[in-house]
Design an enzyme around this catalytic site. Structure first.
Site, PDB file in Angstrom:
ATOM      1  N   SER A   1      40.859  40.211  61.514  1.00  9.88           N
ATOM      2  CA  SER A   1      39.514  40.845  60.583  1.00  9.88           C
ATOM      3  C   SER A   1      38.146  41.366  60.402  1.00  9.88           C
ATOM      4  O   SER A   1      37.853  41.817  61.477  1.00  9.88           O
ATOM      5  CB  SER A   1      40.103  40.165  59.060  1.00  9.88           C
ATOM      6  OG  SER A   1      40.301  41.290  57.987  1.00  9.88           O
TER       7      SER A   1
ATOM      8  N   LYS B   1      35.843  45.563  32.226  1.00 11.94           N
ATOM      9  CA  LYS B   1      34.809  44.379  32.455  1.00 11.94           C
ATOM     10  C   LYS B   1      35.870  43.160  32.850  1.00 11.94           C
ATOM     11  O   LYS B   1      34.902  42.531  33.255  1.00 11.94           O
ATOM     12  CB  LYS B   1      33.822  43.920  31.315  1.00 11.94           C
ATOM     13  CG  LYS B   1      33.665  43.088  31.611  1.00 11.94           C
ATOM     14  CD  LYS B   1      31.680  43.378  33.054  1.00 11.94           C
ATOM     15  CE  LYS B   1      30.837  42.774  33.078  1.00 11.94           C
ATOM     16  NZ  LYS B   1      30.136  42.570  33.806  1.00 11.94           N
TER      17      LYS B   1
END
Length: 270
Positions: A86, A138
């Site tokens: 990765s 949010k």
């Protein structure tokens, strides 16, 4: 006038080790070491990578620093150790050449984002959250409720953007088309031998093999060019305690779990 320390550097090559999960502290240590490589004008760098990957921004900054170092004329060779997956791959493709052990675990090209939905647990033990927020998204990935469909779509767009950046860098670094990279960039892992067939690495061999390759690229004597390791990790007092070798992998695993909560990661998670 050629300063003596510069003449000395011409007979040596630098070595920087990137080991363990990639995080902010890793970035700071490696960037400081790469700056020293540039300042001391080493003709070559052997970058040893033994990492499952980690945070996106830190991986990108290390990659960018390696590309700038190559622009100075320094020859960069990456050596993949036990694992380079990765984010480790993302950083590795900044090297001019990559050498991997045949059995190295590599690949895992992709992006992961995990959150924890603990709403049922909270309900059972009588915990309830009151949230006041400025916008609809949010409190996205808040642990006290599941994701909504709109939130899942928004996060998928974020993941797709990060994934495209990853594919683009691998494509450019390895001289492969983006379509070719996408055929194997689905999170799967490979051995070093398989990675060679896919074009992810250039040669199979150990770190000594990579050192000799770097020496040849920089026109140094393969037998006499010495390695200077920069940016060594500081020894912790805990490493001297009994059982520290057994404790270290447990702490690294815990760090991975904590780091992965709510963050976009380029990380191999077995």
């Amino acid at each position: 006038m050629v300063w003596p320390w510069r003449r000395k550097s011409r007979r040596r090559m630098a070595r920087v080790v990137l080991e363990g999960p990639i995080s902010g502290s890793t970035r700071q240590r490696v960037l400081k070491a790469l700056k020293e490589v540039e300042e001391r004008e080493f003709p070559a760098l052997l970058l040893r990578i033994d990492s499952p990957g980690g945070t996106v921004g830190d991986s990108q900054e290390i990659h960018a620093a390696l590309m700038r170092l190559r622009e100075t004329g320094c020859r960069v060779v990456a050596s993949f150790g036990n694992i380079s997956a990765s984010g480790g791959v993302y950083i590795g493709v900044a090297a001019e050449k990559i050498v991997s052990n045949p059995g190295t675990i590599t690949g895992s090209i992709g992006v992961i984002l995990r959150g924890n939905d603990l709403s049922r647990l909270f309900e059972r033990i009588g915990i309830r959250f009151d949230t006041v927020k400025s916008g609809l998204f949010k409190d996205i990935l808040s642990p006290d409720r599941p994701l909504s469909d709109a939130e899942r779509e928004l996060l998928q767009q974020l993941i797709d953007s990060s994934y495209s950046q990853f594919v683009g860098v691998v494509s450019e670094g390895r001289g492969l088309s983006a379509d070719t990279v996408r055929t194997f960039a689905d999170g799967r892992v490979f051995s070093g031998e398989q990675a060679l067939d896919l074009g992810l690495v250039d040669e199979l061999g150990d770190e000594e093999h990579a050192r000799r390759l770097a020496a040849r690229l920089a026109d140094l004597d393969e037998d006499n060019a010495k390695l200077v390791t920069l940016g060594k990790s500081k020894r912790r007092l805990s490493n001297l305690l009994p059982g520290s070798r057994l404790l270290k992998p447990l702490l690294e695993r815990l760090n991975l779990e904590l780091m992965g909560s709510g963050q976009v990661l380029w990380l191999y998670r077995p």
